[in-house]
Design an enzyme around this catalytic site. Structure first.
Site, PDB file in Angstrom:
ATOM      1  N   ARG A 288     -42.047 -40.563 -60.855  1.00  0.00           N
ATOM      2  CA  ARG A 288     -41.132 -39.605 -61.475  1.00  0.00           C
ATOM      3  C   ARG A 288     -39.821 -40.320 -61.786  1.00  0.00           C
ATOM      4  O   ARG A 288     -39.036 -40.619 -60.885  1.00  0.00           O
ATOM      5  CB  ARG A 288     -40.899 -38.419 -60.538  1.00  0.00           C
ATOM      6  CG  ARG A 288     -39.758 -37.523 -60.982  1.00  0.00           C
ATOM      7  CD  ARG A 288     -39.709 -36.204 -60.224  1.00  0.00           C
ATOM      8  NE  ARG A 288     -39.671 -36.307 -58.781  1.00  0.00           N
ATOM      9  CZ  ARG A 288     -38.568 -36.581 -58.063  1.00  0.00           C
ATOM     10  NH1 ARG A 288     -37.432 -36.833 -58.653  1.00  0.00           N
ATOM     11  NH2 ARG A 288     -38.638 -36.611 -56.751  1.00  0.00           N
ATOM     12  N   HIS A 292     -36.438 -34.287 -59.579  1.00  0.00           N
ATOM     13  CA  HIS A 292     -37.551 -33.372 -59.328  1.00  0.00           C
ATOM     14  C   HIS A 292     -37.459 -32.179 -60.276  1.00  0.00           C
ATOM     15  O   HIS A 292     -38.437 -31.800 -60.918  1.00  0.00           O
ATOM     16  CB  HIS A 292     -37.517 -32.898 -57.879  1.00  0.00           C
ATOM     17  CG  HIS A 292     -38.537 -31.859 -57.555  1.00  0.00           C
ATOM     18  ND1 HIS A 292     -39.875 -32.132 -57.481  1.00  0.00           N
ATOM     19  CD2 HIS A 292     -38.410 -30.532 -57.314  1.00  0.00           C
ATOM     20  CE1 HIS A 292     -40.537 -31.022 -57.191  1.00  0.00           C
ATOM     21  NE2 HIS A 292     -39.667 -30.039 -57.099  1.00  0.00           N
ATOM     22  N   TYR A 301     -31.365 -39.948 -52.567  1.00  0.00           N
ATOM     23  CA  TYR A 301     -32.448 -40.371 -51.679  1.00  0.00           C
ATOM     24  C   TYR A 301     -33.238 -41.583 -52.172  1.00  0.00           C
ATOM     25  O   TYR A 301     -34.152 -42.024 -51.488  1.00  0.00           O
ATOM     26  CB  TYR A 301     -33.410 -39.196 -51.416  1.00  0.00           C
ATOM     27  CG  TYR A 301     -33.963 -38.527 -52.661  1.00  0.00           C
ATOM     28  CD1 TYR A 301     -35.050 -39.065 -53.352  1.00  0.00           C
ATOM     29  CD2 TYR A 301     -33.407 -37.339 -53.132  1.00  0.00           C
ATOM     30  CE1 TYR A 301     -35.563 -38.438 -54.483  1.00  0.00           C
ATOM     31  CE2 TYR A 301     -33.921 -36.702 -54.267  1.00  0.00           C
ATOM     32  CZ  TYR A 301     -34.995 -37.264 -54.935  1.00  0.00           C
ATOM     33  OH  TYR A 301     -35.493 -36.642 -56.055  1.00  0.00           O
TER      34      TYR A 301
END
Length: 395
Positions: A288, A292, A301
């Site tokens: 990805r 998200h 993160y």
């Protein structure tokens, strides 16, 4: 490169307790202990070089230059639509958007492997699969704007509405596939989910039922490495495709950025299903590239170096390299596609801006049949919050 059929492997025995002790010493299981090292099916390298594969070449052996250009067009237009949707959300036209950036090959390759009579159960990110099934991109956006609950008739394209509840669509797909088998049809069902959803109980139940009833279903996991902010290693102690072993059906890991590899593996899995051989788990190993959803900040993160490493494996770039090296596409093709891409972006933008504004209070209307004091209180609080913007504008 070959695929590992997890159904044919015998698992290792776990370490037992040491004699003479009062308890059991638990030993840490490593990936090596858990089974054979992961094998990746790949037909097209990141450099655009064709890789021979004795097991899967036959599933793309007849592909023509025109079809290759079609796969490239699908990925480019899907990425352009996705970018436009992201921009529209940033401009306040959509409430939320789940981008597929980086996952175009996984979706287009698998989507183009399906037949018209197959049935697809998506999550909320399968915009490329929707494109392959003939769903108008503009119809995908009504739900994200809050003006409808889907925007298309699932039975017109055999493409179910987007599913927000994580993993539940795998149960729907399994039940539908069991019905297909009872009807004696030779069509197949494919269910999409992410690496994070593989931890859901619904997915495990789907695996159990599909195996026991030999359901004609393909479970297609897009492992994009991150379940929101949780990396894959916190979702599974073994590669996801190997988990099919415990349920008694094959699991395959394919390079999810290789559209030819995904096309071949998905065709194989769907043919197994149609031929009465039961379910298959396909893990498309991809990434990805963006957030998200547009409410997420991936910089919190994961590092830029990880994204940069995956950018070198870009699914669109690798197919373009192959097309150019094979003389299957000239500069005129790419220029025409760029113009088509911009036209698509404009059409989608105009379609969204022509949609009505969502009813901000509709969410409170169907919570309880006869009303509820707490809902009334929340509605009043929300009304005051909305009114505060008008007050600020007037001042």
């Amino acid at each position: 490169m070959t695929v590992e059929s997890t159904a044919a492997r015998t698992p290792r025995r776990s370490a037992g307790s040491k004699a003479g002790t009062t308890g059991t010493k638990r030993t840490r299981t490593t990936k090596k202990d858990a089974g054979t090292e992961p094998q990746l099916v790949q037909l097209l390298t990141p450099e655009g070089k064709r890789v021979k594969n004795a097991e899967y070449d036959k599933y793309v052996a007849g592909i023509t230059p025109e079809e290759l250009r079609g796969l490239y067009r699908d990925m480019v237009l899907t990425r352009r639509f996705d970018a436009e949707a992201t921009s529209l959300q940033r401009q306040g036209e959509l409430g939320l958007w789940a981008s597929l950036l980086g996952q175009e090959a996984a979706q287009i390759g698998s989507g183009r492997a399906t037949r018209e009579d197959d049935y697809v159960f998506p999550t909320y990110r399968e915009h490329g699969v929707a494109w392959c099934r003939g769903v108008d991109p503009a119809n995908l956006l009504g739900m994200f704007r809050g003006v409808n609950n889907g925007g298309w008739d699932p039975n017109s394209n055999n493409f179910q509405l987007y599913t927000i509840v994580i993993g539940s669509q795998t149960l729907h797909a399994t039940g539908y596939a069991m019905g297909v088998a009872k009807d004696g049809a030779d069509s197949a069902v494919i269910a999409y989910f992410g690496d994070g959803a593989s931890s859901q109980g619904d997915v495990a139940e789907s695996f159990t039922f599909s195996a026991v009833y030999n359901a004609p279903v393909v479970f297609f996991c897009q492992n994009n490495q991150w379940a929101i902010s949780e990396p894959t290693e916190k979702q599974s102690r073994v590669p996801i495709y190997q988990r099919a072993q415990g349920f008694g059906f094959p699991g395959v890991r394919v390079d999810g950025n290789d559209v030819l590899g995904v096309l071949a593996v998905t065709r194989w899995a769907l043919e197994r299903a149609r031929g009465g051989e039961g379910p298959t788990l396909v893990e498309a190993f991809t990434y990805r590239m963006g957030a998200h959803t547009t409410s997420d900040d991936p910089s919190r993160y994961r590092g830029d170096e990880e994204r940069q490493a995956w950018e070198a494996k870009d699914p669109i770039l690798r197919l373009r390299r192959y097309l150019e090296a094979s003389n299957h596409a000239d500069e005129g093709f790419f220029e025409e596609l760029e113009a088509e891409s911009e036209a698509l972006g404009k059409r989608v933008r105009e379609a969204v801006r022509a949609m009505p504004d969502p009813d901000h209070f509709a969410i409170f209307e169907n919570a309880y049949a006869d009303g509820h004091a707490l809902v009334d209180e929340e509605r009043a609080q929300f009304a005051a919050y909305q009114a505060s913007f008008a007050d600020e504008g007037g001042n």
